[in-house]
Design a protein around this motif. Structure first.
Motif, PDB file in Angstrom:
ATOM      1  N   VAL B   5       0.858  -1.182   0.000  1.00 34.54           N
ATOM      2  CA  VAL B   5       0.000   0.000   0.000  1.00 34.54           C
ATOM      3  C   VAL B   5       0.898   1.237   0.000  1.00 34.54           C
ATOM      4  O   VAL B   5       1.673   1.442   0.934  1.00 34.54           O
ATOM      5  CB  VAL B   5      -0.917   0.020   1.243  1.00 34.54           C
ATOM      6  N   ILE B   6       0.837   2.013  -1.081  1.00 32.78           N
ATOM      7  CA  ILE B   6       1.629   3.252  -1.151  1.00 32.78           C
ATOM      8  C   ILE B   6       0.672   4.431  -1.051  1.00 32.78           C
ATOM      9  O   ILE B   6      -0.077   4.718  -1.982  1.00 32.78           O
ATOM     10  CB  ILE B   6       2.421   3.331  -2.477  1.00 32.78           C
ATOM     11  N   GLU B   7       0.667   5.030   0.131  1.00 36.98           N
ATOM     12  CA  GLU B   7      -0.253   6.143   0.390  1.00 36.98           C
ATOM     13  C   GLU B   7       0.390   7.034   1.441  1.00 36.98           C
ATOM     14  O   GLU B   7       0.759   6.571   2.513  1.00 36.98           O
ATOM     15  CB  GLU B   7      -1.606   5.575   0.864  1.00 36.98           C
ATOM     16  N   ASP B   8       0.514   8.323   1.125  1.00 34.69           N
ATOM     17  CA  ASP B   8       1.237   9.211   2.033  1.00 34.69           C
ATOM     18  C   ASP B   8       0.400   9.672   3.213  1.00 34.69           C
ATOM     19  O   ASP B   8       0.931  10.053   4.243  1.00 34.69           O
ATOM     20  CB  ASP B   8       1.798  10.417   1.279  1.00 34.69           C
ATOM     21  N   GLU B   9      -0.906   9.605   3.066  1.00 34.62           N
ATOM     22  CA  GLU B   9      -1.774  10.043   4.162  1.00 34.62           C
ATOM     23  C   GLU B   9      -1.806   8.940   5.227  1.00 34.62           C
ATOM     24  O   GLU B   9      -2.356   7.858   5.004  1.00 34.62           O
ATOM     25  CB  GLU B   9      -3.169  10.318   3.621  1.00 34.62           C
ATOM     26  N   LEU B  10      -1.222   9.248   6.378  1.00 35.13           N
ATOM     27  CA  LEU B  10      -1.006   8.235   7.419  1.00 35.13           C
ATOM     28  C   LEU B  10      -2.291   7.518   7.816  1.00 35.13           C
ATOM     29  O   LEU B  10      -2.346   6.288   7.851  1.00 35.13           O
ATOM     30  CB  LEU B  10      -0.364   8.894   8.642  1.00 35.13           C
ATOM     31  N   GLU B  11      -3.335   8.276   8.081  1.00 33.00           N
ATOM     32  CA  GLU B  11      -4.574   7.680   8.575  1.00 33.00           C
ATOM     33  C   GLU B  11      -5.204   6.748   7.555  1.00 33.00           C
ATOM     34  O   GLU B  11      -5.704   5.683   7.901  1.00 33.00           O
ATOM     35  CB  GLU B  11      -5.577   8.782   8.952  1.00 33.00           C
ATOM     36  N   LEU B  12      -5.171   7.175   6.289  1.00 36.06           N
ATOM     37  CA  LEU B  12      -5.754   6.339   5.242  1.00 36.06           C
ATOM     38  C   LEU B  12      -4.919   5.078   5.066  1.00 36.06           C
ATOM     39  O   LEU B  12      -5.457   3.970   4.934  1.00 36.06           O
ATOM     40  CB  LEU B  12      -5.850   7.124   3.927  1.00 36.06           C
ATOM     41  N   ASN B  13      -3.606   5.244   5.117  1.00 36.61           N
ATOM     42  CA  ASN B  13      -2.705   4.103   4.993  1.00 36.61           C
ATOM     43  C   ASN B  13      -2.990   3.088   6.107  1.00 36.61           C
ATOM     44  O   ASN B  13      -3.147   1.885   5.853  1.00 36.61           O
ATOM     45  CB  ASN B  13      -1.254   4.611   5.064  1.00 36.61           C
ATOM     46  N   LYS B  14      -3.109   3.609   7.334  1.00 39.65           N
ATOM     47  CA  LYS B  14      -3.374   2.732   8.484  1.00 39.65           C
ATOM     48  C   LYS B  14      -4.685   1.972   8.311  1.00 39.65           C
ATOM     49  O   LYS B  14      -4.764   0.760   8.544  1.00 39.65           O
ATOM     50  CB  LYS B  14      -3.450   3.589   9.757  1.00 39.65           C
ATOM     51  N   ALA B  15      -5.734   2.720   7.890  1.00 45.24           N
ATOM     52  CA  ALA B  15      -7.052   2.093   7.726  1.00 45.24           C
ATOM     53  C   ALA B  15      -7.010   1.017   6.640  1.00 45.24           C
ATOM     54  O   ALA B  15      -7.585  -0.060   6.797  1.00 45.24           O
ATOM     55  CB  ALA B  15      -8.096   3.160   7.382  1.00 45.24           C
ATOM     56  N   LEU B  16      -6.289   1.337   5.545  1.00 54.99           N
ATOM     57  CA  LEU B  16      -6.184   0.370   4.456  1.00 54.99           C
ATOM     58  C   LEU B  16      -5.481  -0.898   4.928  1.00 54.99           C
ATOM     59  O   LEU B  16      -5.946  -2.015   4.666  1.00 54.99           O
ATOM     60  CB  LEU B  16      -5.388   0.978   3.288  1.00 54.99           C
ATOM     61  N   VAL B  17      -4.358  -0.708   5.645  1.00 51.88           N
ATOM     62  CA  VAL B  17      -3.589  -1.862   6.125  1.00 51.88           C
ATOM     63  C   VAL B  17      -4.455  -2.716   7.042  1.00 51.88           C
ATOM     64  O   VAL B  17      -4.528  -3.934   6.905  1.00 51.88           O
ATOM     65  CB  VAL B  17      -2.298  -1.387   6.843  1.00 51.88           C
ATOM     66  N   SER B  18      -5.161  -2.044   7.944  1.00 45.74           N
ATOM     67  CA  SER B  18      -5.962  -2.781   8.909  1.00 45.74           C
ATOM     68  C   SER B  18      -7.095  -3.551   8.217  1.00 45.74           C
ATOM     69  O   SER B  18      -7.371  -4.703   8.540  1.00 45.74           O
ATOM     70  CB  SER B  18      -6.463  -1.791   9.958  1.00 45.74           C
ATOM     71  N   TYR B  19      -7.742  -2.902   7.228  1.00 48.56           N
ATOM     72  CA  TYR B  19      -8.847  -3.564   6.535  1.00 48.56           C
ATOM     73  C   TYR B  19      -8.344  -4.759   5.728  1.00 48.56           C
ATOM     74  O   TYR B  19      -8.896  -5.858   5.780  1.00 48.56           O
ATOM     75  CB  TYR B  19      -9.536  -2.564   5.604  1.00 48.56           C
ATOM     76  N   LEU B  20      -7.267  -4.518   4.983  1.00 49.87           N
ATOM     77  CA  LEU B  20      -6.775  -5.559   4.084  1.00 49.87           C
ATOM     78  C   LEU B  20      -6.133  -6.712   4.851  1.00 49.87           C
ATOM     79  O   LEU B  20      -6.166  -7.855   4.404  1.00 49.87           O
ATOM     80  CB  LEU B  20      -5.791  -4.961   3.069  1.00 49.87           C
ATOM     81  N   THR B  21      -5.575  -6.422   6.053  1.00 53.33           N
ATOM     82  CA  THR B  21      -5.008  -7.493   6.870  1.00 53.33           C
ATOM     83  C   THR B  21      -6.104  -8.474   7.270  1.00 53.33           C
ATOM     84  O   THR B  21      -5.925  -9.682   7.185  1.00 53.33           O
ATOM     85  CB  THR B  21      -4.334  -6.914   8.131  1.00 53.33           C
ATOM     86  N   THR B  22      -7.247  -7.940   7.659  1.00 51.33           N
ATOM     87  CA  THR B  22      -8.339  -8.830   8.054  1.00 51.33           C
ATOM     88  C   THR B  22      -8.874  -9.607   6.856  1.00 51.33           C
ATOM     89  O   THR B  22      -9.576 -10.593   7.012  1.00 51.33           O
ATOM     90  CB  THR B  22      -9.497  -8.056   8.698  1.00 51.33           C
ATOM     91  N   GLU B  23      -8.566  -9.150   5.651  1.00 53.07           N
ATOM     92  CA  GLU B  23      -8.957  -9.899   4.453  1.00 53.07           C
ATOM     93  C   GLU B  23      -8.023 -11.086   4.224  1.00 53.07           C
ATOM     94  O   GLU B  23      -8.227 -11.865   3.309  1.00 53.07           O
ATOM     95  CB  GLU B  23      -8.915  -8.982   3.219  1.00 53.07           C
ATOM     96  N   GLY B  24      -6.944 -11.131   5.026  1.00 46.97           N
ATOM     97  CA  GLY B  24      -6.028 -12.255   4.917  1.00 46.97           C
ATOM     98  C   GLY B  24      -4.814 -11.997   4.048  1.00 46.97           C
ATOM     99  O   GLY B  24      -4.071 -12.907   3.706  1.00 46.97           O
ATOM    100  N   TYR B  25      -4.623 -10.752   3.657  1.00 46.83           N
ATOM    101  CA  TYR B  25      -3.434 -10.447   2.862  1.00 46.83           C
ATOM    102  C   TYR B  25      -2.270 -10.126   3.781  1.00 46.83           C
ATOM    103  O   TYR B  25      -2.464  -9.713   4.925  1.00 46.83           O
ATOM    104  CB  TYR B  25      -3.678  -9.221   1.967  1.00 46.83           C
ATOM    105  N   ILE B  26      -1.056 -10.258   3.224  1.00 41.96           N
ATOM    106  CA  ILE B  26       0.128  -9.781   3.942  1.00 41.96           C
ATOM    107  C   ILE B  26       0.413  -8.386   3.396  1.00 41.96           C
ATOM    108  O   ILE B  26       0.558  -8.212   2.179  1.00 41.96           O
ATOM    109  CB  ILE B  26       1.337 -10.703   3.699  1.00 41.96           C
ATOM    110  N   ILE B  27       0.440  -7.422   4.284  1.00 38.23           N
ATOM    111  CA  ILE B  27       0.505  -6.033   3.814  1.00 38.23           C
ATOM    112  C   ILE B  27       1.812  -5.360   4.172  1.00 38.23           C
ATOM    113  O   ILE B  27       2.317  -5.484   5.285  1.00 38.23           O
ATOM    114  CB  ILE B  27      -0.637  -5.190   4.433  1.00 38.23           C
ATOM    115  N   ASP B  28       2.332  -4.654   3.205  1.00 40.89           N
ATOM    116  CA  ASP B  28       3.484  -3.788   3.394  1.00 40.89           C
ATOM    117  C   ASP B  28       3.006  -2.365   3.105  1.00 40.89           C
ATOM    118  O   ASP B  28       2.166  -2.180   2.227  1.00 40.89           O
ATOM    119  CB  ASP B  28       4.562  -4.162   2.361  1.00 40.89           C
ATOM    120  N   ALA B  29       3.541  -1.403   3.852  1.00 40.79           N
ATOM    121  CA  ALA B  29       3.076  -0.034   3.625  1.00 40.79           C
ATOM    122  C   ALA B  29       4.239   0.882   3.301  1.00 40.79           C
ATOM    123  O   ALA B  29       5.328   0.740   3.862  1.00 40.79           O
ATOM    124  CB  ALA B  29       2.331   0.478   4.848  1.00 40.79           C
TER     125      ALA B  29
END
Lengths: 420, 226
Positions: B5-29
Motif C-alpha cells: 500500500v503506497i499512500e502518504d496520508e497516514l490515517e488512510l494508509n493505516k485504515a487500508l492496512v488494517s482492513y486488508l489485513t483482516t482480508e487475509g493479505y500480507i501487507i506492506d506499507a
C-alpha cells in the motif's frame, strides 16, 4: 451617439453661435456706419439746398430727384417737429416690390417764405447688401460644416484606428483563452496608455480567474483524502461485532452524510473541470445511441416508478461534442426527469431538426423558473440530490454555446436543448 | 497474497492496512516515493495500491518502473485526482485499475480480487463456497452444478457480496458498485433491495442456503458460516 458625431455637433454649434454673433455685429456696425454716412450727406445736401434757396436759385416747388421724392416745396408754416426722419415703403412699379425709403424732412426760412425740404434716400440697395451679408455668413457656415465632416471622417479613419483595433481585440477576448489578447502599439499617448491599462487589467483578471479555478479544483481534490479516511474507517467500524442497533443507526447517519459529501465534492470537481474546458475531445456522436445508453442506467428507477418512456430520435441525428460530456449531459437531464417524476408518470424524449426535448410529468416547481439552473437549487422533495445536476447541464451546454429552455405546460416539464 | 500500500496520508494508509489485513493479505506499507521504490525493488508483490501524488515523486513513475522491470504485480491506482488524463496515462503505463478517492473499502477489495484473479489464477477461475460456484470468466453461477441464470446486476451484486464475504457491506458501497458510474447516484436503496430479493429467490429455487444476512440499518453480509 458616436463621439465623432458629437464633437462635430459641438463644433458646429460653436461656429454657428460665433458666426451668428459676428453677423449681428457686422450688421449693426455696417448699418451705423452707413447711417452716419447718410446723415452726413443729407446734412450737406440740406445745407447746399438752403444756400440755393437763400440765393433764390430755388424758388417755389422744385423736384430734386428723378423719382420725384426728393423735393423742395414752400409751406405756410413750420411743422411742429422741425426736423423729421420718416421710414416708409413705397411700391415700385418697375421692380414690382416694396422699396424701403428714408425721408429726411427739414425746413428753411427765407424772409417771406418757409420751405420744406424733403430728401428721400433709397434703402433698397442697403437691404440687398444685408441679404448678401447673410448669404455669405450662411455660406461660410456650410463650408465649415463640410470641412468638419470631411476632417472628422478622416480623423476617425486614421487617428482612431488604434482605438478601434483595441476595441476589436476586447470584443473577441475570451477569458478561457488567456494570453491571446494583443494590443498593437501606437504613437498616440492616450491610446498607448489605454492599451497598457487594458493589458494590465486582462493580465490581473486572467491571473485571478486561473487562481479561482485552481482553488475550486484543489479544494475539491484536497477534500477527497480526508473523505477517504472517514469512509475507510467507517468501513472498518461496521465490521465490529459489538455494535448494537442504536450504533448501527448512528453509523447509517454518518454514512449518509459522508456519501452526500463525497457526491457533492465529486460533482463540484466535475463542474470546475467543465468550466476549465478539460473536456475538449469534440467528436460526432449519435444522439439516439448516447440517449439509449444513458436511459439504460435508469432502467430500475423507471421500472419502479412505472414510468411510460417514449424516445423519438432519428437514428441519423448527430451531435458534435465530447463523448464524456454528452453522456454526463443526458445522464443529468434524464436523472432529473426520473427523479422528479410521479408514480405512473411519463418521460418523452423527442428530437426535431437540431433540438432535443425532454418532457417529464411532475409537480410544478417550488421556486422561480429562472433559478432552476442555479447551483444548489432544489425542491423539498429532493433530499437525495446535490442540487447541481441542472447546473452541470447548463455549464456543459454553455461551453458549447448550445442553449436550453425550460417550460412547464399541461403538468409536463420540458427542457429543450438547441444544438446549434 | 502480498500487497503493497503506497499512500502518504497516514490515517488512510493505516485504515487500508488494517482492513486488508483482516482480508487475509500480507501487507506492506510505504508513505513516500523513495520508500515505495525501494520496497518494489527489494520485494515481490501480488498487488500494489499506489497513490499518484506522493512526496518525493510521482506514482506514475513507479508504475513505469514496474512495467520496465516486467513485474508480475497487479497495480491499482488510488488517486484523489479524479482525472481522466491520469487514469488513461496510468492504464497506458501498465496499471490494471484506477479507483478515485473517496472509495469504499469493499469496492477496493473487489477490485483487488478482480486484479488478482486476472493476474495470478489464470487456470483457477472459480470461486467455490459450499454448494455455490461462481465462474467469473464466464460470468456464470451454479448451485450444486445447476446453472442459475442471473441478470447483470444480480450477478454483480452476488460477486460483490461473495468477494467481501463475512464482512458487512454497506448499502451505499453496493449502490456505488452497481452503478459503476461516478456521475450518477440513482441507485437508491430500494432498487438494491429489489435486486437482492430477486437474487435470493433465484438461489433458493436451486436449494442454495440464504447466505445473505441483513445488517440492520447498514447493509448486508454474505455469511459463509450459516
Amino acid at each position: 451617439m458616436k463621439l465623432i458625431f458629437k464633437t462635430t455637433l459641438i463644433y458646429l454649434l460653436i461656429s454657428f453661435v460665433v458666426l451668428f454673433i459676428s453677423g449681428i455685429v457686422a450688421y449693426f456696425s455696417i448699418q451705423s456706419e452707413l447711417g452716419e454716412d447718410e446723415i452726413e450727406t443729407v446734412k450737406n445736401e440740406q445745407r447746399s439746398i438752403g444756400k440755393l434757396i437763400d440765393k433764390n436759385q430755388i424758388v417755389g416747388r422744385t423736384v430734386l430727384s428723378a423719382d420725384g421724392y426728393s423735393r423742395v416745396e414752400p409751406v405756410n408754416s413750420f411743422a411742429k417737429q422741425h426736423y423729421r426722419v420718416i421710414d416708409t415703403a413705397i411700391y415700385d412699379k418697375l421692380e414690382q416690390e416694396n422699396v424701403e425709403f428714408r425721408f429726411y424732412v427739414s425746413y428753411v426760412k427765407t424772409q417771406n417764405q418757409v420751405y420744406k425740404i424733403t430728401l428721400a434716400k433709397n434703402h433698397h440697395l442697403r437691404d440687398e447688401f444685408f441679404e448678401s451679408l447673410m448669404f455669405i455668413v450662411g455660406l461660410i457656415f456650410m463650408l465649415i460644416l463640410v470641412v468638419f465632416l470631411i476632417t472628422n471622417w478622416i480623423i476617425s479613419k486614421i487617428l482612431w484606428k488604434p482605438f478601434f483595433k483595441t476595441l476589436n481585440e476586447l470584443r473577441t477576448y475570451s477569458i478561457h483563452e488567456p494570453n491571446t489578447v494583443k494590443f498593437p502599439p501606437t504613437k498616440v499617448y492616450e491610446f498607448n496608455a489605454l492599451n497598457k491599462a487594458l493589458k494590465e487589467l486582462t493580465k490581473t483578471i486572467e491571473h485571478n480567474y486561473q487562481e479561482q479555478k485552481e482553488f475550486t479544483e484543489n479544494a475539491s481534490h484536497e477534500m477527497q483524502t480526508p473523505l477517504a479516511i472517514i469512509k475507510g474507517n467507517l468501513d472498518l467500524l461496521i465490521q465490529s461485532e459489538n455494535l448494537n442497533e442504536q450504533d448501527m443507526i448512528y453509523i447509517e447517519g454518518i454514512e449518509k452524510g459522508i456519501n452526500k459529501l463525497s457526491k457533492l465534492n465529486k460533482t463540484l470537481l466535475l463542474l470546475s473541470k467543465i468550466e476549465n474546458d478539460q473536456f475538449n475531445k469534440k467528436r460526432t456522436i449519435s444522439g439516439s445511441k448516447v440517449i439509449n445508453q444513458v436511459v439504460k442506467q435508469f432502467e430500475d428507477e423507471i421500472k419502479s416508478k412505472n414510468i411510460n418512456l417514449q424516445i423519438e430520435i432519428d437514428p441519423d441525428f448527430e451531435i458534435q461534442m465530447d463523448p464524456t460530456l454528452a453522456e454526463i449531459l443526458f445522464s443529468n437531464l434524464i436523472q432529473n426527469a426520473v427523479r422528479h417524476n410521479v408514480q405512473n408518470g411519463t418521460i418523452r424524449i423527442q428530437q426535431t431538426d437540431n433540438s432535443i426535448t425532454v418532457f417529464n410529468a411532475g409537480n410544478e416547481l417550488e421556486f422561480a423558473h429562472n433559478e432552476l439552473f442555479e447551483r444548489f437549487k432544489k425542491g423539498n422533495d429532493s433530499i437525495e440530490s446535490t442540487g447541481l445536476g441542472l447546473a452541470i447541464v447548463k455549464s456543459i451546454l454553455h461551453s458549447y454555446d448550445f442553449s436550453i429552455e425550460y417550460k412547464f405546460e399541461n403538468h409536463l416539464h420540458s427542457f429543450v436543448i438547441n444544438f446549434q | 497474497m502480498k500487497l503493497l500500500v503506497i499512500e502518504d496520508e497516514l490515517e488512510l494508509n493505516k485504515a487500508l492496512v488494517s482492513y486488508l489485513t483482516t482480508e487475509g493479505y500480507i501487507i506492506d506499507a510505504a508513505f513516500d516515493f523513495t520508500q515505495a521504490f525501494n520496497k518494489v525493488i527489494d520485494n515481490s508483490y501480488d498487488c500494489i495500491l499506489v497513490d499518484i501524488t506522493l512526496p518525493k515523486g510521482n506514482g506514475l513513475d513507479l508504475i513505469k518502473q514496474l512495467t520496465e522491470d516486467h513485474s508480475k504485480a497487479g497495480v491499482i491506482i488510488i488517486s484523489a485526482r479524479n482525472s481522466d488524463d491520469d487514469k488513461i496515462r496510468g492504464l497506458d503505463l501498465g496499471a490494471d485499475d484506477y479507483i478515485s478517492k473517496p472509495f469504499n473499502f469493499a469496492e477496493l477489495n473487489s477490485r483487488i480480487r478482480a486484479v488478482l484473479r486476472r493476474r495470478n489464477f489464470e487456470g483457477e477461475n472459480v470461486i467455490q463456497i459450499n454448494e455455490l460456484t461462481i465462474k467469473p470468466n464466464e460470468r456464470s453461477v451454479f448451485v450444486n452444478n445447476q446453472e442459475v441464470v442471473l441478470t447483470k446486476k444480480e450477478y454483480d451484486l452476488l460477486l460483490f457480496l461473495v468477494v467481501n464475504k463475512n464482512r458487512v457491506v454497506s448499502k451505499s458501497s453496493i449502490a456505488e458498485h452497481l452503478s459503476q458510474d461516478e456521475h450518477e447516484d440513482l441507485f437508491n436503496h430500494d432498487t438494491i433491495y429489489v435486486h437482492l430479493r430477486n437474487l435470493r429467490k433465484k438461489l433458493s429455487e436451486k436449494d442454495c442456503v440464504d447466505y445473505v444476512q441483513t445488517i440492520y440499518g447498514i447493509g448486508y453480509k454474505f455469511n459463509t458460516s450459516l
